[in-house]
Design an enzyme around this catalytic site. Sequence first.
Site, PDB file in Angstrom:
ATOM      1  N   HIS A 197     -32.524 -35.068  24.816  1.00  0.00           N
ATOM      2  CA  HIS A 197     -33.730 -35.120  23.990  1.00  0.00           C
ATOM      3  C   HIS A 197     -34.997 -35.175  24.827  1.00  0.00           C
ATOM      4  O   HIS A 197     -36.058 -34.738  24.394  1.00  0.00           O
ATOM      5  CB  HIS A 197     -33.639 -36.266  22.986  1.00  0.00           C
TER       6      HIS A 197
ATOM      7  N   GLU B 153     -23.200 -29.726  13.230  1.00  0.00           N
ATOM      8  CA  GLU B 153     -23.258 -30.264  14.595  1.00  0.00           C
ATOM      9  C   GLU B 153     -21.922 -30.847  15.012  1.00  0.00           C
ATOM     10  O   GLU B 153     -21.756 -31.290  16.137  1.00  0.00           O
ATOM     11  CB  GLU B 153     -24.316 -31.371  14.675  1.00  0.00           C
TER      12      GLU B 153
ATOM     13  N   ASN C 152     -26.740 -28.026  20.122  1.00  0.00           N
ATOM     14  CA  ASN C 152     -26.750 -29.060  21.174  1.00  0.00           C
ATOM     15  C   ASN C 152     -25.639 -30.067  20.916  1.00  0.00           C
ATOM     16  O   ASN C 152     -24.815 -30.365  21.784  1.00  0.00           O
ATOM     17  CB  ASN C 152     -28.086 -29.795  21.207  1.00  0.00           C
ATOM     18  N   ASP C 153     -25.639 -30.621  19.700  1.00  0.00           N
ATOM     19  CA  ASP C 153     -24.584 -31.582  19.386  1.00  0.00           C
ATOM     20  C   ASP C 153     -23.253 -30.887  19.172  1.00  0.00           C
ATOM     21  O   ASP C 153     -22.211 -31.432  19.517  1.00  0.00           O
ATOM     22  CB  ASP C 153     -24.964 -32.410  18.143  1.00  0.00           C
TER      23      ASP C 153
ATOM     24  N   ARG D  82     -38.075 -32.550  13.709  1.00  0.00           N
ATOM     25  CA  ARG D  82     -37.286 -33.738  14.081  1.00  0.00           C
ATOM     26  C   ARG D  82     -38.092 -34.989  13.728  1.00  0.00           C
ATOM     27  O   ARG D  82     -38.826 -35.521  14.573  1.00  0.00           O
ATOM     28  CB  ARG D  82     -36.979 -33.727  15.575  1.00  0.00           C
TER      29      ARG D  82
ATOM     30  N   ARG E 240     -24.164 -34.969  26.169  1.00  0.00           N
ATOM     31  CA  ARG E 240     -25.268 -34.045  26.459  1.00  0.00           C
ATOM     32  C   ARG E 240     -26.340 -34.647  27.355  1.00  0.00           C
ATOM     33  O   ARG E 240     -27.210 -33.943  27.849  1.00  0.00           O
ATOM     34  CB  ARG E 240     -25.879 -33.524  25.147  1.00  0.00           C
TER      35      ARG E 240
ATOM     36  N   ARG F  50     -36.019 -32.178   8.896  1.00  0.00           N
ATOM     37  CA  ARG F  50     -34.744 -32.871   9.063  1.00  0.00           C
ATOM     38  C   ARG F  50     -34.978 -34.356   8.832  1.00  0.00           C
ATOM     39  O   ARG F  50     -35.887 -34.941   9.426  1.00  0.00           O
ATOM     40  CB  ARG F  50     -34.178 -32.654  10.460  1.00  0.00           C
TER      41      ARG F  50
ATOM     42  N   CYS G 239     -30.634 -23.867  15.157  1.00  0.00           N
ATOM     43  CA  CYS G 239     -31.855 -24.552  15.586  1.00  0.00           C
ATOM     44  C   CYS G 239     -31.646 -25.342  16.871  1.00  0.00           C
ATOM     45  O   CYS G 239     -32.533 -26.072  17.301  1.00  0.00           O
ATOM     46  CB  CYS G 239     -32.386 -25.456  14.482  1.00  0.00           C
TER      47      CYS G 239
HETATM   48  C1  PEP Z   1     -28.767 -30.028  17.825  1.00  0.00           C
HETATM   49  O1  PEP Z   1     -27.969 -30.952  17.944  1.00  0.00           O
HETATM   50  O2  PEP Z   1     -28.565 -28.868  18.234  1.00  0.00           O
HETATM   51  C2  PEP Z   1     -30.068 -30.268  17.165  1.00  0.00           C
HETATM   52  C3  PEP Z   1     -30.873 -29.277  16.891  1.00  0.00           C
HETATM   53  O3  PEP Z   1     -30.433 -31.565  16.931  1.00  0.00           O
HETATM   54  P1  PEP Z   1     -30.902 -32.552  18.120  1.00  0.00           P
HETATM   55  O4  PEP Z   1     -31.053 -31.732  19.368  1.00  0.00           O
HETATM   56  O5  PEP Z   1     -32.175 -33.187  17.712  1.00  0.00           O
HETATM   57  O6  PEP Z   1     -29.782 -33.533  18.195  1.00  0.00           O
HETATM   58 MG    MG Z   2     -28.326 -32.801  16.893  1.00  0.00          MG
END
Ligand code: PEP
Ligand code: MG
Length: 556
Positions: A184, A411, A434-435, A286, A445, A322, A482
């Site tokens: 993040h 996710e 990402n998740d 976010r 991550r 979100r 996203c």
């Molecule tokens: C993700 O997990 O890809 C996502 C967009 O949410 P975040 O990166 O805020 O966890």
């Molecule tokens: Mg996420």
Amino acid sequence: MRELQGIGVSPGLVRGVVARLAPAPVLPDALVPDGDLETELSHTSAAFEKVAHELGELSASVSAEVRNIISAQVAIALDPVLKEKISDLVHQGVAGPYAVRDALAGFRDQLLAAGGYLAERAADLDDLAERVIATILGEPMPGIPVRSEPFVLVAADLSPADTASLDTSKVLAIVTEAGGPTSHTAIIAKSLGIPAVVACKGAAELTDGDDVLVDGSLGKVIIDPSLRQVEERTQNFAKRRMAMSSVSGPGRTADGYPVQLLVNVGTRKDFAASARIDSEGVGLFRTEFLFLERASAPTLDEQRDVYRELFEAFTGRKVIVRTLDAGADKPLAFVKAAEEPNPALGVRGFRTYASNPELLEEQLRAISRAAASSGADVWVMAPMVSSPAEAAVFAGLAHGAGLPNAGSMVEVPAAALRAGDLIGECDFLSVGTNDLSQYTFAADRETGVLAELLDPWQPALLELVRFAAEAGRRAGKPVGVCGEAASDPILALVLVGLGVSSLSMAPVSVAPVRAEIARHDYRECERLATLALAAKDGFAARSAVHAEIYGDSLVP
Ligand code: PEP
Ligand code: MG
């Protein structure tokens, strides 16, 4: 001249002077004053005066927002009640650094108990305590350095809250030893437009005052760059920029297939700048980023006002909000949570609804009220949805709050594998790669050393994106991406070929993604997706697609 290599997570090229983030001072074991009590007390008072003086000098060269915080810290440092409290503690035999810690902790607790804005300032007292203790102990000043001149911030690691509160007029670039490409901290740096390199081996060697050239696209940090290197890299960077700005308007493949291009937004600081980007709206707002430093929950009115500010900036465009993704590396102090041994697999995102139902319900009301008085097309989605039942609960709540478009993020592998069932319960899906890669590969991550597993080109991840996209097509409902995968222009072609209908990314990535998509027709994107899916690993997938487009392979 030396060169360090890390992972470039936020593009941009800057040259600047290093300022390191020093860790908090460690208190010595001695619990009693070293010398006589009066000497202990006078050292302590002198440290407060020195810190107050230094902060006062700095306040002349910082933004108005930071200046107000510093002025309050100076006032507290010189406060007679605090002085008296410390004097009492030292006279009871408490060593100076401990007396400072305890006295300021008492003030801090009072602020926290008062709640609201005062509680927000509690962290400033911790910062003051650390500065005074470091001064007594003769250690470097902890925390984000405050300098009158802009600098390159170097740290072992940064927290999302540290990154979100950075003064963008002062921090030219960020270089960290730890951190992954989808951490993040990396995401916030990108959204603020600060070039950043994470997982940078050798960053520990960088010291205050080093002259560095940071290339946030290629992940390079050049120490003591030559004039030629600076010129060459600046020219290459300018050429890349020119090529990107040649296409504008909605995302389209060369044969006109529409791919909605949207931006990811987090902190309030990036609302206005992200609205100026040529995009079709916001694909991921976010909301938890707004409240990382809050001790108490924002009120409905506060939330409505901040959401409205974004909606107004995006009048006439789509905005996908979100709901709070609290937990794991983004803890929110006001979200009740039990101590968990493994928070990334614990109660985060939509899962917090069970223990904090009023928080989500109030957030949806605030979004709905802000949406009603704005001209934006407001959609909502929930993070960390794992089952069709959760998707249904969220959609029911959102529809009940007057928000007709309610979606689920994908996710968790279970959500992707059963995307057809999930989308049957809501209005759209948005794949958070990402998740999704973190949970598919069981790789944290936040950990730079696992970056290879977290490579968004991994065919296993792409296969899950395909499941979600196909479910969307069958249901006739939108499915976007996203996560950070959407901001890689070549990978974006693969995602389009897998069938996603929109891509949402950091504002800086929209122009390069649009330009790349416009160069290929839809069938070509499908062919590239087939190639990537057939590869054995992330590198092979990237290499196969690269070879198809440019006619040459990548060197491992
Ligand atoms: C993700 O997990 O890809 C996502 C967009 O949410 P975040 O990166 O805020 O966890
Ligand atoms: Mg996420």
